[in-house]
Structure formats: structure tokens, C-alpha cells
Enzyme design. Structure first.
Site, short mmCIF file in Angstrom:
data_model
loop_
_atom_site.label_atom_id
_atom_site.label_comp_id
_atom_site.label_asym_id
_atom_site.label_seq_id
_atom_site.Cartn_x
_atom_site.Cartn_y
_atom_site.Cartn_z
N ASP A 82 0.86 -1.19 0.00
CA ASP A 82 0.00 0.00 0.00
C ASP A 82 0.90 1.25 0.00
O ASP A 82 1.81 1.36 0.83
CB ASP A 82 -0.86 -0.05 1.27
CG ASP A 82 -1.96 0.99 1.28
OD1 ASP A 82 -2.41 1.40 0.21
OD2 ASP A 82 -2.39 1.37 2.40
N HIS A 83 0.65 2.16 -0.91
CA HIS A 83 1.38 3.44 -0.96
C HIS A 83 2.90 3.29 -1.02
O HIS A 83 3.63 3.94 -0.25
CB HIS A 83 1.02 4.34 0.23
CG HIS A 83 -0.40 4.81 0.18
ND1 HIS A 83 -0.83 5.79 -0.69
CD2 HIS A 83 -1.49 4.42 0.87
CE1 HIS A 83 -2.13 5.97 -0.52
NE2 HIS A 83 -2.56 5.15 0.40
N ASP A 104 2.92 5.00 -5.48
CA ASP A 104 2.16 6.23 -5.27
C ASP A 104 3.08 7.43 -5.49
O ASP A 104 3.74 7.91 -4.57
CB ASP A 104 1.57 6.25 -3.86
CG ASP A 104 0.77 7.53 -3.60
OD1 ASP A 104 0.69 8.37 -4.52
OD2 ASP A 104 0.23 7.67 -2.49
N HIS A 213 -9.12 4.82 -2.41
CA HIS A 213 -8.45 4.87 -1.10
C HIS A 213 -9.35 5.63 -0.13
O HIS A 213 -10.38 6.19 -0.50
CB HIS A 213 -7.10 5.58 -1.23
CG HIS A 213 -6.05 4.70 -1.82
ND1 HIS A 213 -4.97 4.25 -1.10
CD2 HIS A 213 -5.93 4.15 -3.05
CE1 HIS A 213 -4.24 3.46 -1.87
NE2 HIS A 213 -4.79 3.39 -3.07
N GLY A 214 -8.92 5.67 1.12
CA GLY A 214 -9.60 6.51 2.12
C GLY A 214 -11.08 6.20 2.24
O GLY A 214 -11.90 7.10 2.36
N SER A 216 -12.83 4.35 4.55
CA SER A 216 -13.46 3.96 5.82
C SER A 216 -14.72 4.76 6.02
O SER A 216 -14.80 5.93 5.62
CB SER A 216 -12.48 4.19 6.98
OG SER A 216 -11.60 3.09 7.10
N ILE A 257 -9.67 -0.03 3.13
CA ILE A 257 -10.21 0.22 4.48
C ILE A 257 -9.13 -0.09 5.53
O ILE A 257 -8.64 -1.22 5.60
CB ILE A 257 -11.47 -0.64 4.73
CG1 ILE A 257 -12.57 -0.24 3.73
CG2 ILE A 257 -11.95 -0.49 6.18
CD1 ILE A 257 -13.77 -1.14 3.70
N SER A 259 -8.74 2.65 8.59
CA SER A 259 -9.15 3.36 9.81
C SER A 259 -10.28 2.66 10.56
O SER A 259 -10.29 2.64 11.79
CB SER A 259 -9.57 4.80 9.46
OG SER A 259 -8.47 5.51 8.95
P1 13P Z 1 -8.93 4.86 5.47
O1 13P Z 1 -8.05 5.75 6.29
O2 13P Z 1 -10.18 5.56 5.05
O3 13P Z 1 -9.20 3.55 6.12
O4 13P Z 1 -8.13 4.55 4.11
C1 13P Z 1 -7.21 3.49 4.04
C2 13P Z 1 -6.40 3.52 2.79
O5 13P Z 1 -6.68 4.19 1.83
C3 13P Z 1 -5.21 2.68 2.77
O6 13P Z 1 -4.47 2.88 1.62
O1 G3H Z 2 -3.36 4.92 3.61
C1 G3H Z 2 -2.73 4.64 4.63
C2 G3H Z 2 -3.08 3.44 5.42
O2 G3H Z 2 -4.12 3.71 6.32
C3 G3H Z 2 -1.86 2.93 6.12
O3 G3H Z 2 -1.52 3.74 7.19
O4 G3H Z 2 0.87 4.23 6.76
O5 G3H Z 2 -0.11 4.50 9.07
O6 G3H Z 2 0.25 2.22 8.09
P1 G3H Z 2 -0.03 3.67 7.81
ZN ZN Z 3 -4.55 4.86 0.85
#
Ligand code: 13P
Ligand code: G3H
Ligand code: ZN
Length: 311
Positions: A82-83, A104, A213-214, A216, A257, A259
Site C-alpha cells: 500500500d502506498h 504512489d 483509497h480513504g 473507511s 479500508i 481506519s
Molecule cells: P482509510 O483511512 O479511510 O481507512 O483509508 C485506508 C487507505 O486508503 C489505505 O491505503
Molecule cells: O493509507 C494509509 C493506510 O491507512 C496505512 O496507514 O501508513 O499508518 O500504516 P499507515
Molecule cells: Zn490509501
């Protein structure tokens, strides 16, 4: 069954009008809660690991936890970075057995984003790994990088065709109003995703999997549980679940998801300690936390993503 890529999953999700849940994992209880839920409802899964998760839990531990989940569930599971913020990080995850990576470079200028994404795609495809890229910038916090609402920007539909053609990426994360973390919309305003942008993007990329993304939804029961047990999270607001379900019925094939899992875990543990200030065995508070993650994920898989029964 070995780890899978998202190729097959996304094709079926696109055609079937549902999305795959991509849940962030950081420890054993989170992996177990998510994968037990998916097993019960027979859903395919993406488990994703951020740079921060990898630094916290160690690549090999996370890899082995996910392998254990495959043995236990028999489900098709994709392990995704992720990212990823550099070619080197993506390469390290590809070399270490991940089946999908995100590069990313969305904060970089368009041409630079194309260049770095292209490099990652070349290495990944050589190794049978798929690549998610991003155009547009989400507000919020990820890995301690905070993007303010003013610095966030929606994806420009005019750019997506050129970006996907030039980079060869396998899926594209776009910005349509979601943001990372638990504070996604101003209290008192009506949360509304930009479905007009999603539609424009999909018109230009027919059949191509889009990622949100994002996503939640920040369940208020857990915000309340946190606030009633010593926490302080006023104004925590997420994406309405009916809007996510709608996105999943369109071209969105992956919904991220994290958060919500954090809120479920923290709310449960705060409540436990408020009720049992004398207890100190981690199993006693991690067990209900894991159970609530499982319930939350089951709800997402069935009611939000619509991917139950699709494994
Ligand atoms: P949330 O913070 O909305 O859970 O998004 C998670 C996310 O995009 C992880 O890449
Ligand atoms: O998008 C980010 C995810 O919620 C991961 O968060 O980088 O704090 O592990 P983190
Ligand atoms: Zn993300």
C-alpha cells in the site's frame, strides 16, 4: 493455493458490479479477524501492507501471517504493498513475494509520476506482479505524511488515458472526495463523493479497474465507544456506506479500508480496560478486539462491497 494477483479478481468484480475489500494488516489479530470473516462469507481478499506496517511488524512476519491465513482459509488472497513511495520499496516487496504493489507518485508532477510508475511496472510485470498507480491527491494522513484539504486535488479525467497507456499500470487509484484517516468531512456538511468524475474516468478507461483509497466509513458506534472510555475523537466522520456500495457497482474494483479496523480495535480495547482495570493479559483484550474486527469486515464484505460468495 498460492498468493494470487488481482487480475482475475478485478475482472470478475468489474463484470459483476462489486468490489474487493483491501484491508490493511499490521499484526496477527488483524490478519485473523479479516480472514476469518472472509472465510465465513467466502470472499476474495486483498491484504495490504504499508511501509509503516512493514517497519512495525517486519516483512517476513507479515508474509508468513498471510501465508498462514491462506492455509487456514483456502481463499484467493492477494498480498499488496500500500502506498509504495519509491521504486526500491516496490522492488523489495516484489522480490519478497508480494503479488501486487502500489507505486504512489501522485504528489509528483504528471510526467514524473508516469516515469516512476513505468519503471515499477516494467520490473513488476517481469516478475508476474501487478501494479496500482495513483492520479490525483487525497487529503488526510498516511505514514505520517499529512496532506491538507487545500493541497488535495481531484483526479483530472483528461489525464487518465494518457497515464494508463504510457505507464501500463493494472489499476488506477483516483481522488473523488475520499481521504485518509477518521476526519474525512467537515462536521455539519453533507459527505458527497464526486461520481461525475468517476463516470468521466470510466468513460475514458472502459473495463479498467478503478481503486478508492480513504474509504473507511468511521462507524459512530466505535467513535462513541472511544469517546466514552477516555478517548477524544469529536467530529470523526467517514464515507457513507451507500456511496461506497454505489461506487462498487460501477468501475471501482478495490476499496481500501484501514481506519475502521483501527477504530474497532481501539474502541473495543478502551472499553475492555474501562470495565476491567485490573486485567493485564493481552489475550483477554485482543480476543474481543479481533472478534469485532471480524464482525466489521463481514459487514463490509456483504453490505458494502458485495463480494460475499465470490471467492
Ligand atoms: P482509510 O483511512 O479511510 O481507512 O483509508 C485506508 C487507505 O486508503 C489505505 O491505503
Ligand atoms: O493509507 C494509509 C493506510 O491507512 C496505512 O496507514 O501508513 O499508518 O500504516 P499507515
Ligand atoms: Zn490509501
Amino acid at each position: 493455493m498460492p498468493l494470487v494477483t488481482t487480475k482475475e479478481m478485478f475482472k470478475k468484480a468489474y463484470d459483476g458490479g462489486y468490489a474487493i475489500g483491501a484491508f490493511n494488516v499490521n499484526n496477527m489479530e488483524i490478519v485473523q479477524g479479516i480472514t476469518e470473516a472472509a472465510k465465513e462469507v467466502n470472499a476474495p481478499l486483498i491484504l495490504q501492507v504499508s511501509k509503516g506496517a512493514r517497519a512495525y511488524a517486519n516483512h517476513t512476519y507479515l508474509m508468513k501471517l498471510v501465508e498462514a491465513a491462506i492455509l487456514e482459509t483456502g481463499l484467493p488472497i492477494c498480498l499488496h504493498l500500500d502506498h509504495g513511495d519509491s521504486y526500491e520499496l516496490c522492488k523489495s516487496c516484489i522480490d519478497g513475494g508480494f503479488t501486487s504493489v502500489m507505486i504512489d507518485a501522485s504528489s509528483k508532477p504528471f510526467a514524473e509520476n508516469i516515469e516512476i510508475t513505468k519503471q515499477v511496472v516494467a520490473y513488476a510485470h517481469d516478475h508476474g506482479v501487478v501494479v496500482e498507480a495513483e492520479l490525483g491527491t487525497l487529503a488526510g494522513v498516511e505514514d505520517e505524511v499529512k496532506v491538507s484539504a487545500e493541497d488535495s486535488s481531484y483526479t483530472h479525467p483528461d489525464e487518465v488515458e494518457e497515464f494508463v497507456t504510457k505507464t501500463g499500470c493494472d489499476s488506477l487509484a483516483i481522488a473523488i472526495g475520499t481521504s485518509h484517516g477518521a476526519y474525512k468531512f467537515k462536521p455539519g456538511t453533507k459527505p458527497q463523493l464526486r461520481f461525475d468524475i468517476l463516470e468521466e474516468v470510466s468513460k475514458r478507461l472502459p473495463g479498467f479497474p478503478i481503486v478508492l483509497h480513504g474509504s473507511s466509513s468511521v462507524p459512530q458506534e466505535y467513535v462513541q465507544m472511544i469517546n466514552e472510555n477516555g478517548g477524544n475523537m469529536p467530529g470523526a466522520i467517514g464515507v457513507p456506506e451507500d456511496q461506497l456500495r454505489h461506487a462498487a457497482s460501477l468501475s471501482v474494483c478495490k476499496i481500501n479500508i484501514d481506519s475502521d479496523l483501527r477504530l474497532a480495535m481501539t474502541g473495543t480495547i478502551r472499553k475492555f480496560f474501562a470495565e476491567h482495570p485490573d486485567k493485564f493479559d493481552p489475550r483477554e483484550y485482543l480476543k474481543p478486539a479481533r472478534a469485532n474486527i471480524k464482525e466489521l469486515v463481514k459487514h463490509k464484505l456483504i453490505d458494502v462491497l458485495g463480494c460475499d460468495g465470490k471467492a
